[in-house]
Motif scaffolding. Structure first.
Motif, PDB file in Angstrom:
ATOM      1  N   ILE A  68     -36.728 -60.906 -82.503  1.00  0.00           N
ATOM      2  CA  ILE A  68     -38.437 -60.103 -82.547  1.00  0.00           C
ATOM      3  C   ILE A  68     -38.702 -60.462 -80.910  1.00  0.00           C
ATOM      4  O   ILE A  68     -38.894 -59.066 -80.116  1.00  0.00           O
ATOM      5  CB  ILE A  68     -38.753 -60.435 -83.294  1.00  0.00           C
ATOM      6  N   GLY A  69     -38.660 -61.340 -80.899  1.00  0.00           N
ATOM      7  CA  GLY A  69     -39.387 -61.684 -79.074  1.00  0.00           C
ATOM      8  C   GLY A  69     -38.161 -60.786 -78.207  1.00  0.00           C
ATOM      9  O   GLY A  69     -38.759 -60.616 -77.616  1.00  0.00           O
ATOM     10  N   VAL A  70     -37.075 -61.219 -78.524  1.00  0.00           N
ATOM     11  CA  VAL A  70     -36.331 -60.457 -77.696  1.00  0.00           C
ATOM     12  C   VAL A  70     -36.430 -59.220 -77.398  1.00  0.00           C
ATOM     13  O   VAL A  70     -36.557 -58.379 -76.275  1.00  0.00           O
ATOM     14  CB  VAL A  70     -34.415 -61.066 -78.018  1.00  0.00           C
ATOM     15  N   ILE A  71     -36.538 -58.400 -78.933  1.00  0.00           N
ATOM     16  CA  ILE A  71     -36.667 -57.354 -79.079  1.00  0.00           C
ATOM     17  C   ILE A  71     -38.061 -56.282 -77.603  1.00  0.00           C
ATOM     18  O   ILE A  71     -38.478 -55.661 -77.276  1.00  0.00           O
ATOM     19  CB  ILE A  71     -36.566 -56.547 -79.801  1.00  0.00           C
ATOM     20  N   ILE A  72     -38.888 -56.994 -78.298  1.00  0.00           N
ATOM     21  CA  ILE A  72     -40.447 -56.627 -77.553  1.00  0.00           C
ATOM     22  C   ILE A  72     -40.524 -56.876 -76.513  1.00  0.00           C
ATOM     23  O   ILE A  72     -40.587 -56.238 -75.690  1.00  0.00           O
ATOM     24  CB  ILE A  72     -40.514 -57.638 -79.070  1.00  0.00           C
ATOM     25  N   PHE A  73     -39.957 -57.842 -76.076  1.00  0.00           N
ATOM     26  CA  PHE A  73     -40.181 -58.606 -74.327  1.00  0.00           C
ATOM     27  C   PHE A  73     -39.510 -57.804 -73.854  1.00  0.00           C
ATOM     28  O   PHE A  73     -39.623 -57.142 -72.582  1.00  0.00           O
ATOM     29  CB  PHE A  73     -40.231 -60.440 -74.230  1.00  0.00           C
ATOM     30  N   GLY A  74     -38.479 -57.977 -74.395  1.00  0.00           N
ATOM     31  CA  GLY A  74     -37.236 -57.034 -73.537  1.00  0.00           C
ATOM     32  C   GLY A  74     -37.815 -55.393 -73.557  1.00  0.00           C
ATOM     33  O   GLY A  74     -37.540 -54.540 -72.672  1.00  0.00           O
ATOM     34  N   SER A  75     -38.203 -55.047 -74.852  1.00  0.00           N
ATOM     35  CA  SER A  75     -39.390 -53.233 -74.042  1.00  0.00           C
ATOM     36  C   SER A  75     -40.071 -53.094 -73.270  1.00  0.00           C
ATOM     37  O   SER A  75     -40.177 -51.938 -72.284  1.00  0.00           O
ATOM     38  CB  SER A  75     -39.090 -52.593 -75.218  1.00  0.00           C
ATOM     39  N   ILE A  76     -41.008 -54.650 -73.822  1.00  0.00           N
ATOM     40  CA  ILE A  76     -41.419 -54.197 -72.629  1.00  0.00           C
ATOM     41  C   ILE A  76     -41.709 -54.547 -71.062  1.00  0.00           C
ATOM     42  O   ILE A  76     -42.334 -54.226 -70.102  1.00  0.00           O
ATOM     43  CB  ILE A  76     -43.125 -55.421 -72.713  1.00  0.00           C
ATOM     44  N   MET A  77     -40.767 -55.829 -70.459  1.00  0.00           N
ATOM     45  CA  MET A  77     -40.478 -55.629 -69.833  1.00  0.00           C
ATOM     46  C   MET A  77     -39.313 -54.190 -68.859  1.00  0.00           C
ATOM     47  O   MET A  77     -39.808 -54.263 -67.238  1.00  0.00           O
ATOM     48  CB  MET A  77     -39.496 -56.450 -69.014  1.00  0.00           C
ATOM     49  N   TYR A  78     -39.041 -53.085 -69.755  1.00  0.00           N
ATOM     50  CA  TYR A  78     -38.582 -52.670 -69.039  1.00  0.00           C
ATOM     51  C   TYR A  78     -39.446 -51.164 -68.723  1.00  0.00           C
ATOM     52  O   TYR A  78     -38.857 -50.848 -67.460  1.00  0.00           O
ATOM     53  CB  TYR A  78     -37.494 -51.458 -70.516  1.00  0.00           C
ATOM     54  N   TYR A  79     -40.667 -51.335 -69.707  1.00  0.00           N
ATOM     55  CA  TYR A  79     -41.225 -50.017 -68.943  1.00  0.00           C
ATOM     56  C   TYR A  79     -42.052 -50.847 -68.190  1.00  0.00           C
ATOM     57  O   TYR A  79     -42.926 -49.228 -67.340  1.00  0.00           O
ATOM     58  CB  TYR A  79     -42.469 -49.618 -70.236  1.00  0.00           C
ATOM     59  N   LEU A  80     -42.313 -51.655 -67.912  1.00  0.00           N
ATOM     60  CA  LEU A  80     -42.594 -52.881 -66.565  1.00  0.00           C
ATOM     61  C   LEU A  80     -42.492 -52.881 -65.755  1.00  0.00           C
ATOM     62  O   LEU A  80     -42.962 -52.287 -64.575  1.00  0.00           O
ATOM     63  CB  LEU A  80     -43.418 -53.731 -66.913  1.00  0.00           C
ATOM     64  N   GLU A  81     -41.160 -52.921 -65.849  1.00  0.00           N
ATOM     65  CA  GLU A  81     -40.021 -53.425 -64.654  1.00  0.00           C
ATOM     66  C   GLU A  81     -39.169 -52.164 -63.980  1.00  0.00           C
ATOM     67  O   GLU A  81     -38.884 -51.676 -63.309  1.00  0.00           O
ATOM     68  CB  GLU A  81     -39.559 -54.722 -64.732  1.00  0.00           C
ATOM     69  N   TYR A  82     -39.038 -50.952 -64.774  1.00  0.00           N
ATOM     70  CA  TYR A  82     -38.113 -49.258 -64.113  1.00  0.00           C
ATOM     71  C   TYR A  82     -39.206 -48.552 -62.659  1.00  0.00           C
ATOM     72  O   TYR A  82     -39.891 -48.535 -62.892  1.00  0.00           O
ATOM     73  CB  TYR A  82     -38.274 -48.718 -65.438  1.00  0.00           C
ATOM     74  N   SER A  83     -37.543 -49.110 -62.231  1.00  0.00           N
ATOM     75  CA  SER A  83     -37.430 -48.323 -61.249  1.00  0.00           C
ATOM     76  C   SER A  83     -35.904 -48.326 -60.735  1.00  0.00           C
ATOM     77  O   SER A  83     -35.060 -48.410 -60.804  1.00  0.00           O
ATOM     78  CB  SER A  83     -38.256 -48.810 -60.156  1.00  0.00           C
ATOM     79  N   GLU A  84     -35.828 -47.349 -59.106  1.00  0.00           N
ATOM     80  CA  GLU A  84     -34.741 -47.087 -59.025  1.00  0.00           C
ATOM     81  C   GLU A  84     -33.638 -48.175 -58.527  1.00  0.00           C
ATOM     82  O   GLU A  84     -32.668 -48.334 -58.508  1.00  0.00           O
ATOM     83  CB  GLU A  84     -34.331 -45.578 -58.029  1.00  0.00           C
ATOM     84  N   GLU A  85     -34.482 -49.138 -57.794  1.00  0.00           N
ATOM     85  CA  GLU A  85     -34.373 -50.537 -57.477  1.00  0.00           C
ATOM     86  C   GLU A  85     -33.880 -51.091 -57.691  1.00  0.00           C
ATOM     87  O   GLU A  85     -33.175 -52.493 -57.616  1.00  0.00           O
ATOM     88  CB  GLU A  85     -34.475 -50.372 -56.376  1.00  0.00           C
TER      89      GLU A  85
END
Length: 126
Positions: free
Chosen positions: A40-57
């Motif tokens: 559950i932690g992997v899913i939650i933290f992975g999703s949050i990190m994607y939305y916070l850190e997503y950019s082209e580079e």
């Protein structure tokens, strides 16, 4: 089939393997709970990190990639191949590390107490 037969044959003669096997068998519920919360932690933290850190580079290009980061972070391996750059990303990474330490530490204490109990029973039989 041959390997499992050989390993069980070896286990009968090794006190340590017998004790660890009995401890793991007695701790199935705790291990299942550990894996459940970890997943559950992997899913939650992975999703949050994607939305916070997503950019082209950024290397956080998908939720799956970000979940890989969460697996590495929560298992305390920390390869360093993916690192959060934003302040909120770093904050989430810190919370993720703390969460993983708590999730791992709580069941481990129960498993260790069961190990002590199994070891004492085994020692009394000798």
């Amino acid at each position: 089939a041959v390997v499992s037969t050989q390993s069980t044959g070896l286990a009968r003669h090794s006190k340590g393997i017998i004790i660890v096997t009995k401890t793991l068998a007695a701790s199935v519920n705790e291990l299942a709970l550990l894996l459940f919360f970890w997943f559950i932690g992997v899913i939650i933290f992975g999703s949050i990190m994607y939305y916070l850190e997503y950019s082209e580079e950024s290397k956080f290009t998908s939720i799956l990639q970000s979940s890989w980061w969460a697996v590495v972070t929560m298992s305390t391996v920390g390869y360093g191949d993916m690192v959060p750059e934003t302040p909120f990303g770093k904050l989430v990474a810190s919370v993720c590390m703390m969460f993983s330490m708590i999730v791992i530490a709580l069941p481990v204490t129960v498993i260790v107490s069961k190990f002590t109990r199994v070891y004492a029973k085994y020692k009394d039989k000798i």
